[in-house]
Design an enzyme around this catalytic site. Structure first.
Site, PDB file in Angstrom:
ATOM      1  N   ASP A  13       0.811  -1.226   0.000  1.00  0.00           N
ATOM      2  CA  ASP A  13       0.000   0.000   0.000  1.00  0.00           C
ATOM      3  C   ASP A  13       0.845   1.277   0.000  1.00  0.00           C
ATOM      4  O   ASP A  13       0.456   2.302   0.577  1.00  0.00           O
ATOM      5  CB  ASP A  13      -0.977   0.028   1.191  1.00  0.00           C
ATOM      6  CG  ASP A  13      -1.894  -1.177   1.185  1.00  0.00           C
ATOM      7  OD1 ASP A  13      -2.207  -1.671   0.094  1.00  0.00           O
ATOM      8  OD2 ASP A  13      -2.285  -1.628   2.280  1.00  0.00           O
ATOM      9  N   LYS A  16       1.827   1.986  -5.115  1.00  0.00           N
ATOM     10  CA  LYS A  16       2.361   1.382  -6.344  1.00  0.00           C
ATOM     11  C   LYS A  16       1.434   1.642  -7.531  1.00  0.00           C
ATOM     12  O   LYS A  16       1.889   1.948  -8.629  1.00  0.00           O
ATOM     13  CB  LYS A  16       2.540  -0.145  -6.160  1.00  0.00           C
ATOM     14  CG  LYS A  16       3.584  -0.505  -5.118  1.00  0.00           C
ATOM     15  CD  LYS A  16       3.669  -2.010  -4.908  1.00  0.00           C
ATOM     16  CE  LYS A  16       2.427  -2.597  -4.273  1.00  0.00           C
ATOM     17  NZ  LYS A  16       2.155  -2.171  -2.897  1.00  0.00           N
ATOM     18  N   GLY A  40      -4.477  -4.441  -3.784  1.00  0.00           N
ATOM     19  CA  GLY A  40      -5.458  -3.410  -4.117  1.00  0.00           C
ATOM     20  C   GLY A  40      -4.669  -2.190  -4.535  1.00  0.00           C
ATOM     21  O   GLY A  40      -4.021  -1.554  -3.710  1.00  0.00           O
ATOM     22  N   HIS A  41      -4.645  -1.933  -5.836  1.00  0.00           N
ATOM     23  CA  HIS A  41      -3.827  -0.836  -6.371  1.00  0.00           C
ATOM     24  C   HIS A  41      -4.746   0.284  -6.856  1.00  0.00           C
ATOM     25  O   HIS A  41      -5.535   0.098  -7.777  1.00  0.00           O
ATOM     26  CB  HIS A  41      -2.926  -1.350  -7.508  1.00  0.00           C
ATOM     27  CG  HIS A  41      -1.918  -2.354  -7.035  1.00  0.00           C
ATOM     28  ND1 HIS A  41      -1.081  -3.041  -7.875  1.00  0.00           N
ATOM     29  CD2 HIS A  41      -1.607  -2.773  -5.776  1.00  0.00           C
ATOM     30  CE1 HIS A  41      -0.296  -3.840  -7.158  1.00  0.00           C
ATOM     31  NE2 HIS A  41      -0.604  -3.703  -5.885  1.00  0.00           N
ATOM     32  N   GLN A 224       2.144  -6.124  -3.139  1.00  0.00           N
ATOM     33  CA  GLN A 224       2.589  -6.160  -1.729  1.00  0.00           C
ATOM     34  C   GLN A 224       3.878  -5.342  -1.573  1.00  0.00           C
ATOM     35  O   GLN A 224       4.094  -4.406  -2.324  1.00  0.00           O
ATOM     36  CB  GLN A 224       2.770  -7.614  -1.234  1.00  0.00           C
ATOM     37  CG  GLN A 224       1.460  -8.381  -1.066  1.00  0.00           C
ATOM     38  CD  GLN A 224       0.876  -8.910  -2.353  1.00  0.00           C
ATOM     39  OE1 GLN A 224       1.535  -9.580  -3.127  1.00  0.00           O
ATOM     40  NE2 GLN A 224      -0.392  -8.637  -2.612  1.00  0.00           N
TER      41      GLN A 224
HETATM   42  P1  GDP Z   1      -0.709   0.210  -3.549  1.00  0.00           P
HETATM   43  O1  GDP Z   1      -1.291  -1.057  -3.034  1.00  0.00           O
HETATM   44  O2  GDP Z   1       0.751   0.318  -3.297  1.00  0.00           O
HETATM   45  O3  GDP Z   1      -1.058   0.458  -4.988  1.00  0.00           O
HETATM   46  O4  GDP Z   1      -1.394   1.376  -2.713  1.00  0.00           O
HETATM   47  P2  GDP Z   1      -2.958   1.516  -2.352  1.00  0.00           P
HETATM   48  O5  GDP Z   1      -3.684   1.951  -3.567  1.00  0.00           O
HETATM   49  O6  GDP Z   1      -3.439   0.302  -1.656  1.00  0.00           O
HETATM   50  O7  GDP Z   1      -2.907   2.651  -1.259  1.00  0.00           O
HETATM   51  C1  GDP Z   1      -2.376   3.907  -1.510  1.00  0.00           C
HETATM   52  C2  GDP Z   1      -3.450   4.973  -1.249  1.00  0.00           C
HETATM   53  O8  GDP Z   1      -2.849   6.245  -1.205  1.00  0.00           O
HETATM   54  C3  GDP Z   1      -4.494   5.049  -2.339  1.00  0.00           C
HETATM   55  O9  GDP Z   1      -5.721   5.424  -1.771  1.00  0.00           O
HETATM   56  C4  GDP Z   1      -3.965   6.161  -3.243  1.00  0.00           C
HETATM   57  O10 GDP Z   1      -4.994   6.815  -3.973  1.00  0.00           O
HETATM   58  C5  GDP Z   1      -3.352   7.094  -2.244  1.00  0.00           C
HETATM   59  N1  GDP Z   1      -2.193   7.865  -2.690  1.00  0.00           N
HETATM   60  C6  GDP Z   1      -1.179   7.483  -3.534  1.00  0.00           C
HETATM   61  N2  GDP Z   1      -0.231   8.461  -3.609  1.00  0.00           N
HETATM   62  C7  GDP Z   1      -0.665   9.470  -2.810  1.00  0.00           C
HETATM   63  C8  GDP Z   1      -0.103  10.739  -2.444  1.00  0.00           C
HETATM   64  O11 GDP Z   1       0.979  11.124  -2.850  1.00  0.00           O
HETATM   65  N3  GDP Z   1      -0.838  11.479  -1.574  1.00  0.00           N
HETATM   66  C9  GDP Z   1      -2.036  11.090  -1.074  1.00  0.00           C
HETATM   67  N4  GDP Z   1      -2.658  11.893  -0.224  1.00  0.00           N
HETATM   68  N5  GDP Z   1      -2.582   9.891  -1.388  1.00  0.00           N
HETATM   69  C10 GDP Z   1      -1.895   9.098  -2.242  1.00  0.00           C
HETATM   70  P1  IMO Z   2      -0.823  -4.269  -2.184  1.00  0.00           P
HETATM   71  O1  IMO Z   2      -0.358  -4.854  -3.483  1.00  0.00           O
HETATM   72  C1  IMO Z   2      -0.947  -4.513   2.153  1.00  0.00           C
HETATM   73  C2  IMO Z   2      -0.975  -8.526   3.934  1.00  0.00           C
HETATM   74  C3  IMO Z   2      -2.229  -8.962   4.663  1.00  0.00           C
HETATM   75  C4  IMO Z   2      -1.610  -9.870   5.715  1.00  0.00           C
HETATM   76  C5  IMO Z   2      -0.483 -10.550   4.945  1.00  0.00           C
HETATM   77  C6  IMO Z   2      -0.838 -11.917   4.384  1.00  0.00           C
HETATM   78  O2  IMO Z   2      -2.126  -3.564  -2.286  1.00  0.00           O
HETATM   79  O3  IMO Z   2       0.247  -3.451  -1.563  1.00  0.00           O
HETATM   80  P2  IMO Z   2      -2.356 -12.676   2.333  1.00  0.00           P
HETATM   81  O4  IMO Z   2      -3.815 -12.462   2.073  1.00  0.00           O
HETATM   82  O5  IMO Z   2      -1.469 -12.109   1.278  1.00  0.00           O
HETATM   83  O6  IMO Z   2      -2.016 -14.085   2.655  1.00  0.00           O
HETATM   84  O7  IMO Z   2      -2.077 -11.839   3.678  1.00  0.00           O
HETATM   85  O8  IMO Z   2      -0.159  -9.678   3.879  1.00  0.00           O
HETATM   86  N1  IMO Z   2      -1.180  -8.065   2.535  1.00  0.00           N
HETATM   87  C7  IMO Z   2      -1.128  -6.790   2.149  1.00  0.00           C
HETATM   88  N2  IMO Z   2      -0.982  -5.659   2.863  1.00  0.00           N
HETATM   89  N3  IMO Z   2      -1.030  -4.447   0.823  1.00  0.00           N
HETATM   90  C8  IMO Z   2      -1.158  -5.566   0.081  1.00  0.00           C
HETATM   91  O9  IMO Z   2      -1.133  -5.550  -1.278  1.00  0.00           O
HETATM   92  C9  IMO Z   2      -1.258  -6.810   0.745  1.00  0.00           C
HETATM   93  N4  IMO Z   2      -1.407  -8.087   0.336  1.00  0.00           N
HETATM   94  C10 IMO Z   2      -1.347  -8.843   1.438  1.00  0.00           C
HETATM   95  O10 IMO Z   2      -2.891  -7.884   5.234  1.00  0.00           O
HETATM   96  O11 IMO Z   2      -1.030  -9.114   6.734  1.00  0.00           O
HETATM   97 MG    MG Z   3      -2.865  -1.713  -1.842  1.00  0.00          MG
END
Ligand code: GDP
Ligand code: IMO
Ligand code: MG
Length: 422
Positions: A13, A16, A40-41, A224
């Site tokens: 999170d 990415k 979840g991207h 991840q």
């Molecule tokens: P990922 O799993 O690495 O793709 O990240 P996620 O999408 O799960 O979580 C990142 C969250 O931060 C999302 O809600 C994005 O929309 C948000 N986000 C990404 N870059 C920025 C930033 O520079 N500032 C803010 N405020 N939010 C951001």
């Molecule tokens: P992205 O790509 C954050 C965490 C789960 C748990 C551990 C194992 O969005 O960054 P799993 O279901 O993979 O066996 O869970 O890994 N986890 C993540 N945490 N971002 C993710 O993906 C994750 N994918 C798995 O919360 O702690």
């Molecule tokens: Mg994510």
């Protein structure tokens, strides 16, 4: 060709999705190599939010081709839901979304097994996303797994399903639910999926090799983060794949020479979902404020993310394990209101534990350096020179500590809220 990989440097999170969307502009092919629908991207385009779980984030650019590699564990129910969701929003995946025939498939019983495992582990549970990821990879290594190609050979598929239902009989009878408790209903559904999937199935490594030969630019999208890696993360509180750069190679069947640039995505602070050690965690009102400011709730499960200060000891570890060539620092704008910002620069350990090891993380005491906050809104800034001096100092401190340059700074969730440093 010289290709680029994006890798998470923390516990996932990091942003990415946003950075992959940005870098997709300069790519022809975007490929996912590991993980599954536990990812979840999030990408935000003109205020519209898209959350990708299995499909590479490059799909939002209509002229890009995407590949789900054999290292990904694919949940076909979720894949077709995701495709439908995109089609409803006028994003067609036809003719530009492909999947490796060697990709292992997540079955309903994998989720039942995971529920069983997590329940039995009690207070030691991992806190997984319950997407069937661990049991699917376990079946792959146990050689019980079912792959996309198997859908095209009905007799093979049937006998493998029968074998799996026998092997998992106890769990299926206790946790199994719905129509797929009957393996022949599942069999019929899988054959139907096979028909739909056929036009998308390719030989992954050959697809990649051809792309490279045709001078296509490939972007490797990691899921991840390094600290969730099955080997190098905070085991046992990790996911079940190699989230580090090596996973990009085994997950797509390409040689190391393909990857010239490895961009480590790093959030300006630290978050984690699920259980496991988190030395710099702020389990207090300050952590709560960070969660609110950063909207830190899981993009896959909606769970609140644990929050804390940036941990440079761990970031340095991630830079080293992945050989990161660049950093992309995200969510700096979330720190806008803080008077002071702490970063962890070293750990104190009990004497019997010696020096820092990733396996020692539960006993370390973080020692912080305090930096001055900038107390100005930086959201949406697009030029490095615009950033307040304190923000630049914060960036510089990170770069110097880990000996890696930040070439992308993210100042908001939108595609446009970005500073690219040449
Ligand atoms: P990922 O799993 O690495 O793709 O990240 P996620 O999408 O799960 O979580 C990142 C969250 O931060 C999302 O809600 C994005 O929309 C948000 N986000 C990404 N870059 C920025 C930033 O520079 N500032 C803010 N405020 N939010 C951001
Ligand atoms: P992205 O790509 C954050 C965490 C789960 C748990 C551990 C194992 O969005 O960054 P799993 O279901 O993979 O066996 O869970 O890994 N986890 C993540 N945490 N971002 C993710 O993906 C994750 N994918 C798995 O919360 O702690
Ligand atoms: Mg994510």
């Amino acid at each position: 060709m010289k290709h680029t990989a994006v890798v998470g440097s923390q516990w996932g999170d990091e942003g990415k999705g946003k950075i992959v969307d940005l870098l997709s502009e300069k790519a022809d092919i975007v490929a996912r190599s590991q993980g599954g629908a536990n990812a979840g991207h999030t990408v935000i385009i003109n205020g519209e939010e898209f959350i990708l779980h299995l499909i590479p984030s490059g799909i939002l650019h209509p002229d890009k081709t995407c590949l789900i590699g054999n290292g990904v564990v694919t949940d076909l129910w979720r894949l077709f839901d995701e495709i439908e969701g995109l089609e409803k929003r006028s994003i067609s995946t036809q003719g530009r979304l492909f999947i490796s025939g060697l990709s292992h498939l997540v079955m309903p019983y994998h989720k039942w097994m995971e529920k069983h495992n997590e329940t039995m582990m009690g207070k030691n549970c991992v806190g997984t996303t319950l997407r069937g990821i661990g049991p699917t990879y376990t079946d792959k290594y146990s050689r019980f797994g079912i792959r996309a190609y198997d859908l095209f050979f009905p007799e093979v598929l049937k006998s493998r399903l029968e074998m799996n239902y026998k092997l998992k009989a106890a769990t299926i009878s206790e946790y199994g639910e719905g129509q797929f408790k009957d393996l022949y209903k599942l069999y019929d559904q899988l054959l139907a999926f096979g028909e739909k999937l056929k036009p998308m199935v390719v030989d992954g490594p050959i697809f990649m090799e051809k792309a490279n030969r045709d001078n296509k630019r490939i972007l490797f999208e990691g899921a991840q983060g390094t600290l969730l890696d099955i080997d190098y993360g905070t085991f046992p509180y990790v996911t079940s794949s190699n989230t580090t750069i090596a996973g990009a190679l085994t997950g797509l069947g390409v040689p190391p020479s393909y990857i010239h640039k490895t961009v480590g995505i790093v959030k300006a602070y630290q978050t984690r979902v699920g259980n496991g050690p988190f030395p710099t965690e702020l389990d207090n009102s300050q952590g709560e404020a960070l969660r609110e400011a950063g909207k830190e709730f899981g993009a896959s499960t909606g769970r609140p993310r644990r929050t804390g200060w940036l941990d440079l000891v761990l970031l340095k570890y991630s830079v080293r394990i992945n050989g990161m060539t660049d950093l992309a620092i995200t969510k700096l704008d979330v720190l806008d209101d803080l008077d002071e910002i702490k970063v962890c620069t070293r750990y104190e350990l009990p004497e019997d534990r010696g020096e820092f090891l990733i396996s020692n993380l539960d006993v370390v005491k973080p020692i912080y350096k305090t930096l001055k906050g900038w107390k100005k809104p930086i959201k949406g800034m697009t030029a490095y020179e615009e950033l307040p001096r304190e923000t630049r100092d914060y960036i510089k401190f990170i770069e110097d500590y880990v000996a890696c340059k930040a070439t992308i700074i993210s100042t908001g969730a939108g595609r446009e809220d970005t500073i690219v440093i040449p």
